[in-house]
Design a protein around this motif. Structure first.
Motif, PDB file in Angstrom:
ATOM      1  N   HIS A   1     -36.728  -2.962  42.903  1.00  0.00           N
ATOM      2  CA  HIS A   1     -35.329  -2.547  43.033  1.00  0.00           C
ATOM      3  C   HIS A   1     -34.771  -2.109  41.678  1.00  0.00           C
ATOM      4  CE1 HIS A   1     -35.130  -3.501  47.142  1.00  0.00           C
ATOM      5  NE2 HIS A   1     -34.696  -4.750  47.093  1.00  0.00           N
TER       6      HIS A   1
ATOM      7  N   THR B   1     -36.103   1.297  40.412  1.00  0.00           N
ATOM      8  CA  THR B   1     -35.650   2.463  41.174  1.00  0.00           C
ATOM      9  C   THR B   1     -34.125   2.594  41.178  1.00  0.00           C
ATOM     10  OG1 THR B   1     -35.735   1.151  43.217  1.00  0.00           O
ATOM     11  CG2 THR B   1     -37.686   2.471  42.671  1.00  0.00           C
TER      12      THR B   1
ATOM     13  N   ASN C   1     -31.899   0.479  42.282  1.00  0.00           N
ATOM     14  CA  ASN C   1     -31.234  -0.120  43.442  1.00  0.00           C
ATOM     15  C   ASN C   1     -30.592  -1.438  43.011  1.00  0.00           C
ATOM     16  OD1 ASN C   1     -30.366  -1.040  45.916  1.00  0.00           O
ATOM     17  ND2 ASN C   1     -32.427  -1.323  46.772  1.00  0.00           N
TER      18      ASN C   1
END
Length: 317
Positions: free
Chosen positions: A161, A164, A166
């Motif tokens: 996460h 990327t 996120n």
């Protein structure tokens, strides 16, 4: 008390700019200076002992070596050495013992048997060190450790996460981990050696605190790069930003590769200068280590006797 966390707010992550040359200069300044000497050094080393999470995280851990770890945490420095420096009445212990979930009950039982239940038991969890297991499994591991006696849980973030971008995903998972911890304090391991850049380190620090981290921790100790000063400076300044905006104090834990007494003094200096005296105490500062305690005890031995101890003269951590 601890950190209850606050709602996710992406504005905390906007316009994050890390001045890498300045961070490196600050790190070099810290590592290149002379440390405190004589009685002041002794006082700082004893403070460092109280901040150690004495750790064993090995595939070959057994009941006996965990008991040995717990005994050392309860009596970290030889009593005759403490008496020689008029510190034998301090009740000196390490900050915690840190073990795998399966070894939590062993730790609890042994600490009770030696009347040392005041020493917290920290357990790694959430698929440590990689965190590459399903979320429900990671949450169950937290609950297992707490049910068996852990009062502190060291969790790992989802690096996929983070890498990327996120950040809401990181927040949501850490928030669920916080709920699973119940009354146990949660230390969030960022695994900074896997995050790619210092901007990600800052953002991971902030998001973890927003989600309720009571501590943020540099590393699992299993990455290629673990506790290093440039990363720590970025994390500590994120802690300062969070405190200035919320009034909530979050702790800091470097882990991995901290082995010498001199290293411990450098880390304590960093905490004192960047965050203040409150962050030089075990409620807000811990060092994850296994070999560090032995070197600190050797330095105390040298101060008392004028010579360095042979290995057989000190109980190994």
């Amino acid at each position: 008390m601890g950190n209850p966390g606050i709602q996710f707010d992406e504005s905390w992550l906007a316009n994050v700019n890390i001045n890498l040359p300045a961070v490196k200069r600050r790190a070099q300044q810290l590592s290149g200076r002379r440390t405190v000497k004589k009685e002041w050094q002794l006082a700082w080393l004893l403070r460092a002992v109280t901040c150690i999470d004495l750790t064993t995280l090995s595939g070959e851990d057994t009941t006996s070596n965990v008991q040995r770890l717990c005994h050392k945490a309860s009596s970290p420095v030889r009593k005759d050495l403490l008496k020689a420096i008029d510190c034998d009445d301090l009740g000196l212990t390490c900050g915690a013992v840190c073990v795998y979930p399966n070894r939590v009950e062993d730790s609890k039982n042994y600490l009770k048997s030696i009347s040392a239940q005041n020493i917290p038991i920290a357990s790694v969890a959430t698929g440590f060190p990689a965190g590459q297991t399903p979320l429900h499994t990671r949450l169950e591991e937290i609950k297992f450790a707490v049910e068996h006696g852990a009062s502190e849980i060291d969790v790992v973030i989802n690096r996929a996460h983070a890498l990327t971008g996120n950040w809401r995903g990181v927040y949501d998972e850490v928030k669920e981990m916080k709920e699973a911890c119940g009354n146990a304090h949660m230390k969030v391991i960022l695994a900074t050696g896997d995050l790619g850049c210092l901007t990600n380190v800052y953002k991971a620090s902030v998001v973890s605190m927003l989600a309720g981290a009571d501590f943020i921790k540099t590393s699992t100790g299993k990455e290629g790069v673990n506790a290093i000063l440039p990363v720590a400076i970025v994390m500590i300044r994120a802690i300062r930003d969070y405190y200035q905006k919320t009034g909530i104090k979050v702790g800091f834990k470097p882990a991995g590769g901290i082995r010498s007494a001199k290293d411990a003094l450098v880390w304590l200096s960093l905490m004192k200068e960047e965050l203040g005296d409150d962050w030089t105490k075990p409620n807000l500062f811990r060092i994850g280590a296994s070999a560090l305690l032995l070197d600190i005890e050797r330095q105390i031995f040298h101060n008392v006797t004028g010579k360095y101890a042979a290995l057989h003269e000190l109980a190994m951590a």
